[in-house]
Design a protein around this motif. Structure first.
Motif, short mmCIF file in Angstrom:
data_model
loop_
_atom_site.label_atom_id
_atom_site.label_comp_id
_atom_site.label_asym_id
_atom_site.label_seq_id
_atom_site.Cartn_x
_atom_site.Cartn_y
_atom_site.Cartn_z
N PHE A 121 12.57 -3.06 -6.41
CA PHE A 121 11.24 -3.64 -6.49
C PHE A 121 10.18 -2.59 -6.14
O PHE A 121 9.08 -2.60 -6.68
CB PHE A 121 11.10 -4.86 -5.58
CG PHE A 121 9.78 -5.56 -5.73
CD1 PHE A 121 9.46 -6.24 -6.89
CD2 PHE A 121 8.85 -5.53 -4.71
CE1 PHE A 121 8.23 -6.87 -7.04
CE2 PHE A 121 7.62 -6.15 -4.84
CZ PHE A 121 7.31 -6.83 -6.01
N ALA A 122 10.55 -1.67 -5.24
CA ALA A 122 9.63 -0.59 -4.88
C ALA A 122 9.58 0.49 -5.96
O ALA A 122 8.84 1.46 -5.82
CB ALA A 122 10.05 0.02 -3.54
N GLY A 123 10.38 0.35 -7.01
CA GLY A 123 10.35 1.28 -8.13
C GLY A 123 11.44 2.32 -8.10
O GLY A 123 11.49 3.19 -8.97
N ILE A 124 12.33 2.25 -7.11
CA ILE A 124 13.38 3.25 -6.97
C ILE A 124 14.52 2.93 -7.93
O ILE A 124 15.07 1.83 -7.92
CB ILE A 124 13.90 3.28 -5.52
CG1 ILE A 124 12.76 3.67 -4.58
CG2 ILE A 124 15.07 4.24 -5.38
CD1 ILE A 124 13.08 3.53 -3.11
N LEU A 170 7.16 3.39 -5.10
CA LEU A 170 8.02 4.56 -4.94
C LEU A 170 8.70 4.93 -6.25
O LEU A 170 9.79 5.50 -6.26
CB LEU A 170 9.06 4.30 -3.84
CG LEU A 170 8.45 4.07 -2.44
CD1 LEU A 170 9.53 3.72 -1.45
CD2 LEU A 170 7.67 5.28 -1.98
N ARG A 171 8.04 4.61 -7.36
CA ARG A 171 8.59 4.90 -8.69
C ARG A 171 8.84 6.40 -8.83
O ARG A 171 8.10 7.23 -8.31
CB ARG A 171 7.59 4.43 -9.75
CG ARG A 171 8.14 4.50 -11.16
CD ARG A 171 7.22 3.80 -12.15
NE ARG A 171 7.43 2.36 -12.06
CZ ARG A 171 6.49 1.50 -11.64
NH1 ARG A 171 5.30 1.91 -11.28
NH2 ARG A 171 6.75 0.21 -11.58
N GLY A 172 9.93 6.72 -9.53
CA GLY A 172 10.28 8.11 -9.77
C GLY A 172 11.33 8.65 -8.82
O GLY A 172 11.81 9.76 -9.00
N LYS A 173 11.68 7.87 -7.81
CA LYS A 173 12.71 8.28 -6.86
C LYS A 173 14.02 7.57 -7.18
O LYS A 173 14.02 6.47 -7.72
CB LYS A 173 12.29 7.94 -5.43
CG LYS A 173 10.98 8.59 -5.03
CD LYS A 173 10.59 8.22 -3.62
CE LYS A 173 9.17 8.67 -3.32
NZ LYS A 173 8.90 10.06 -3.60
N GLY A 213 0.80 -1.20 0.00
CA GLY A 213 0.00 0.00 0.00
C GLY A 213 0.84 1.26 0.00
O GLY A 213 0.35 2.34 -0.31
N PHE A 214 2.13 1.11 0.33
CA PHE A 214 3.04 2.25 0.28
C PHE A 214 4.14 1.99 -0.73
O PHE A 214 4.24 2.67 -1.74
CB PHE A 214 3.63 2.55 1.66
CG PHE A 214 4.61 3.69 1.65
CD1 PHE A 214 4.17 4.98 1.40
CD2 PHE A 214 5.96 3.47 1.85
CE1 PHE A 214 5.07 6.04 1.36
CE2 PHE A 214 6.87 4.51 1.82
CZ PHE A 214 6.42 5.81 1.57
N ALA A 215 4.97 0.99 -0.47
CA ALA A 215 6.07 0.68 -1.38
C ALA A 215 5.72 -0.42 -2.37
O ALA A 215 6.30 -0.50 -3.44
CB ALA A 215 7.31 0.27 -0.58
N PHE A 216 4.79 -1.28 -1.98
CA PHE A 216 4.40 -2.44 -2.80
C PHE A 216 2.89 -2.51 -2.88
O PHE A 216 2.18 -1.98 -2.03
CB PHE A 216 4.91 -3.75 -2.19
CG PHE A 216 6.33 -3.70 -1.73
CD1 PHE A 216 7.36 -3.68 -2.65
CD2 PHE A 216 6.65 -3.69 -0.39
CE1 PHE A 216 8.69 -3.64 -2.24
CE2 PHE A 216 7.97 -3.64 0.04
CZ PHE A 216 8.98 -3.63 -0.89
N GLY A 217 2.43 -3.27 -3.88
CA GLY A 217 1.01 -3.55 -3.95
C GLY A 217 0.66 -4.74 -3.07
O GLY A 217 1.55 -5.41 -2.54
#
Length: 196
Positions: free
Chosen positions: A159-162, A122-125, A105-109
């Motif tokens: 994995f969190a999109g960073i 956290l994609r885009g960081k 819900g924050f870093a992962f689905g």
């Protein structure tokens, strides 16, 4: 271009005064001189419980102190994590903090029926991980495969999109002479100025 940076100090000693703290300070000073907005979190100063069940991880509510850090993390463009290598890995208090903070819900689905989980919260960081250690950094990287760092970078941050996730390994930290310490501090200030 000015960026918002969150420095996460993962050294477990709340008294400070370790080289990890000096490195974080140097990064902060460099970043501020570079025109970036800097926020800092001292994990050792936070009071939070450890996660003990899958149910709590999947569906529990983050404690208020963790929710406040999540908001600061969400507002950042660039994350910097610093910690000493303890027993081949990050200190337990930092691991416990990450388990609380990087929740579904924050870093992962949420976990899917097939057992998989969607990442990218956290994609885009971008991020930079700084690890200090007693052994030579070359030994940690080549003989031990930098296993804990690789796991943190790939299994958690990416994995969190960073991305990108850069790293710096500071070896033989207790034996560093003043000149070598100065070089590392200058390097951190340079990285901070470039928000790298």
């Amino acid at each position: 271009m000015s960026r918002r940076i969150l420095i996460v100090q993962g050294h477990p000693d709340p008294a400070g005064s370790h080289f990890c703290h000096a490195l974080a300070d140097a990064y902060r000073v460099g970043a501020e001189r570079g025109g970036h907005a800097v926020d800092c979190v001292e994990v050792a100063m936070l009071d939070f419980p450890l996660l003990r069940t899958k149910e709590d991880f999947e569906h529990g509510v983050a404690p208020p102190v963790i929710a406040a850090v999540q908001a600061r993390m969400a507002a950042a463009d660039h994350l910097v994590f610093l910690y000493p290598l303890w027993m081949g890995d990050m200190p337990a208090v930092l691991k416990g903090f990450l388990e609380q903070c990087l929740r579904p819900g924050f870093a992962f689905g949420p976990q899917q029926p097939d057992g998989n989980r969607q990442g990218g919260g956290l994609r885009g960081k971008s991020a930079h991980v700084v690890v200090t250690m007693g052994m030579p950094a070359l030994i940690y990287r080549w003989y031990f495969g930098a296993h804990s760092l690789r796991s943190f970078r790939s299994n958690i941050l990416r994995f969190a999109g960073i991305a990108p996730v850069r790293s710096s390994l500071v070896g033989r930290v207790e034996a560093l002479k003043p000149e070598a310490r100065g070089k590392w501090l200058a390097r951190m200030a340079e990285l901070g100025a470039g928000a790298r």
